[in-house]
Write a protein that holds these residues in place. Structure first.
Motif, PDB file in Angstrom:
ATOM      1  N   THR A 162      -5.786   3.371  -1.626  1.00  0.00           N
ATOM      2  CA  THR A 162      -6.773   3.968  -0.722  1.00  0.00           C
ATOM      3  C   THR A 162      -8.152   3.969  -1.371  1.00  0.00           C
ATOM      4  O   THR A 162      -9.148   3.594  -0.748  1.00  0.00           O
ATOM      5  N   ILE A 163      -8.209   4.389  -2.634  1.00  0.00           N
ATOM      6  CA  ILE A 163      -9.478   4.432  -3.359  1.00  0.00           C
ATOM      7  C   ILE A 163     -10.058   3.029  -3.499  1.00  0.00           C
ATOM      8  O   ILE A 163     -11.265   2.820  -3.300  1.00  0.00           O
ATOM      9  N   LYS A 164      -9.203   2.065  -3.802  1.00  0.00           N
ATOM     10  CA  LYS A 164      -9.654   0.686  -3.946  1.00  0.00           C
ATOM     11  C   LYS A 164     -10.279   0.183  -2.647  1.00  0.00           C
ATOM     12  O   LYS A 164     -11.375  -0.381  -2.634  1.00  0.00           O
ATOM     13  N   GLY A 165      -9.573   0.410  -1.533  1.00  0.00           N
ATOM     14  CA  GLY A 165     -10.084  -0.034  -0.238  1.00  0.00           C
ATOM     15  C   GLY A 165     -11.348   0.713   0.161  1.00  0.00           C
ATOM     16  O   GLY A 165     -12.280   0.119   0.715  1.00  0.00           O
ATOM     17  N   LEU A 166     -11.388   2.008  -0.126  1.00  0.00           N
ATOM     18  CA  LEU A 166     -12.543   2.827   0.229  1.00  0.00           C
ATOM     19  C   LEU A 166     -13.786   2.400  -0.543  1.00  0.00           C
ATOM     20  O   LEU A 166     -14.876   2.274   0.028  1.00  0.00           O
ATOM     21  N   TYR A 181       0.809  -1.217   0.000  1.00  0.00           N
ATOM     22  CA  TYR A 181       0.000   0.000   0.000  1.00  0.00           C
ATOM     23  C   TYR A 181       0.847   1.274   0.000  1.00  0.00           C
ATOM     24  O   TYR A 181       0.299   2.378   0.035  1.00  0.00           O
ATOM     25  N   ILE A 182       2.171   1.128  -0.038  1.00  0.00           N
ATOM     26  CA  ILE A 182       3.060   2.291   0.032  1.00  0.00           C
ATOM     27  C   ILE A 182       3.580   2.645  -1.359  1.00  0.00           C
ATOM     28  O   ILE A 182       4.075   1.782  -2.096  1.00  0.00           O
ATOM     29  N   ILE A 201      -2.401   6.361  -3.221  1.00  0.00           N
ATOM     30  CA  ILE A 201      -3.797   6.804  -3.236  1.00  0.00           C
ATOM     31  C   ILE A 201      -4.677   5.827  -4.017  1.00  0.00           C
ATOM     32  O   ILE A 201      -5.865   5.644  -3.702  1.00  0.00           O
ATOM     33  N   ARG A 202      -4.100   5.150  -5.007  1.00  0.00           N
ATOM     34  CA  ARG A 202      -4.892   4.184  -5.773  1.00  0.00           C
ATOM     35  C   ARG A 202      -5.364   3.046  -4.873  1.00  0.00           C
ATOM     36  O   ARG A 202      -6.483   2.549  -5.012  1.00  0.00           O
TER      37      ARG A 202
END
Length: 258
Positions: A46-50, A30-31, A43-44
Motif C-alpha cells: 500500500t505504501i509503495k503504491g501510495l 498485494y495480500i 501495508i508495505r
C-alpha cells in the motif's frame, strides 16, 4: 516516516480486504495473509503504491495538469467532494455519465446549460415563467447540479484519473484507457489491478480508509501546485495528457499520450 505512515494506514483500516471467497487472484502479490476468512492487504505494498501515486500527481500538478477524481459509491461521495475541493480539482461523486471523457464536448455544453439555469433561477427572470415551467427548470437544475457540479473547473480533458474502486467505476476507467489518460486507483482485493496504471492496494469500502488515501493524494497535489510556475506567478501552462509505464518499477516513466 514510513513507520508513521504505516501506523496511520493501519489505524484507518486500509489493510482490511474483502472476504477471501471474493478475491481476484491477480491481487495475490498485494495480500499479506488471510484472517477469519478475510484477506489482509500488505501495508508495505500500500505504501509503495501510495508513494508512487503521490509522486506522479505532484508532477502533474506542478505542470498545472488536471486530475479528475471519481468515487460514486456511498462511502466515498462526501469525502471526494470535501477533500478534492480542497485541492481545487474536478470530481464525480454521484453518477458517472457515459461519455464524460470520450464525448467531452457534450459534457461542456451541459455545463454551459447548468450555468444558464443558475443565472435564470437566481434572477428575476424566473418569475416570468409559469409555475409548471419553474418546477421543470428546478428539477433540471437539481439533476444537472448533482451530476456535473464537481466538473465545473474541468475546461479540458484531465491528464490523470484517480478512482476509488475501479471495479465499480469500470466505465470511467475504460474511457480513460481509450484516451490514453493515466489511471490511479484505490483498489481492493476483489479488483483486477491490471485495469489501472498505478494501483494503491487498500480498503476501498471503509470511509476512514478512503478519506486517508484521498487526503494524502490531495496533499501531494497541493504541494505540486505550489512548485508550478502557475502557482508562483499565476500563469497557467496546460500540460498534455500523460501515461505511465507500469513495468518501470518504483519510478514510473512518464510519456505524452498520443
Amino acid at each position: 516516516m514510513a513507520d508513521s505512515l504505516a501506523k496511520q494506514l493501519i489505524e484507518a483500516g486500509v489493510h482490511f480486504g474483502h472476504r477471501a471467497s471474493r478475491w481476484n487472484p491477480k491481487m495475490a502479490p498485494y495480500i499479506y495473509a488471510r484472517k477469519n476468512l478475510i484477506h489482509i492487504i500488505d501495508i508495505r505494498e500500500t505504501i509503495k503504491g501510495l508513494l508512487r501515486a503521490q509522486k506522479f500527481v505532484r508532477q502533474v500538478a506542478s505542470r498545472n495538469g488536471q486530475i479528475l477524481f471519481v468515487g460514486t459509491k456511498r462511502q466515498a461521495g462526501e469525502t471526494i467532494e470535501r477533500e478534492v475541493s480542497r485541492g481545487n480539482m474536478p470530481y464525480v461523486n454521484d453518477r458517472w455519465l457515459g461519455g464524460t471523457l470520450t464525448n467531452f464536448r457534450t459534457i461542456r455544453s451541459r455545463l454551459t446549460r447548468l450555468e444558464e439555469l443558475e443565472s435564470i433561477l437566481k434572477s428575476d427572470e424566473i418569475s416570468t415563467y409559469s409555475k409548471k415551467m419553474q418546477s421543470s427548470l428546478n428539477r433540471e437544475y437539481r439533476k444537472m447540479y448533482r451530476n456535473l457540479n464537481g466538473m465545473r473547473s474541468m475546461n479540458r480533458l484531465p491528464e490523470c484519473l484517480f478512482v476509488v474502486d475501479p471495479k465499480k467505476e469500470k466505465n470511467a476507467v475504460r474511457e480513460a484507457q481509450k484516451l490514453g489518460i493515466t489511471t490511479l486507483a484505490l483498489i481492493d482485493t476483489d479488483c483486477d489491478p491490471d485495469m489501472v496504471d498505478l494501483p494503491i492496494p487498500g480498503n476501498d469500502d471503509g470511509i476512514r480508509s478512503i478519506e486517508l488515501i484521498v487526503s494524502l493524494v490531495v496533499n501531494s497535489i497541493n504541494a505540486g501546485r505550489s512548485e508550478s510556475p502557475a502557482g508562483k506567478e499565476g500563469v497557467a501552462a496546460p500540460a498534455p495528457a500523460q501515461v505511465v509505464d507500469k513495468d518501470a518499477g518504483d519510478k514510473p516513466e512518464v510519456a505524452s499520450a498520443e
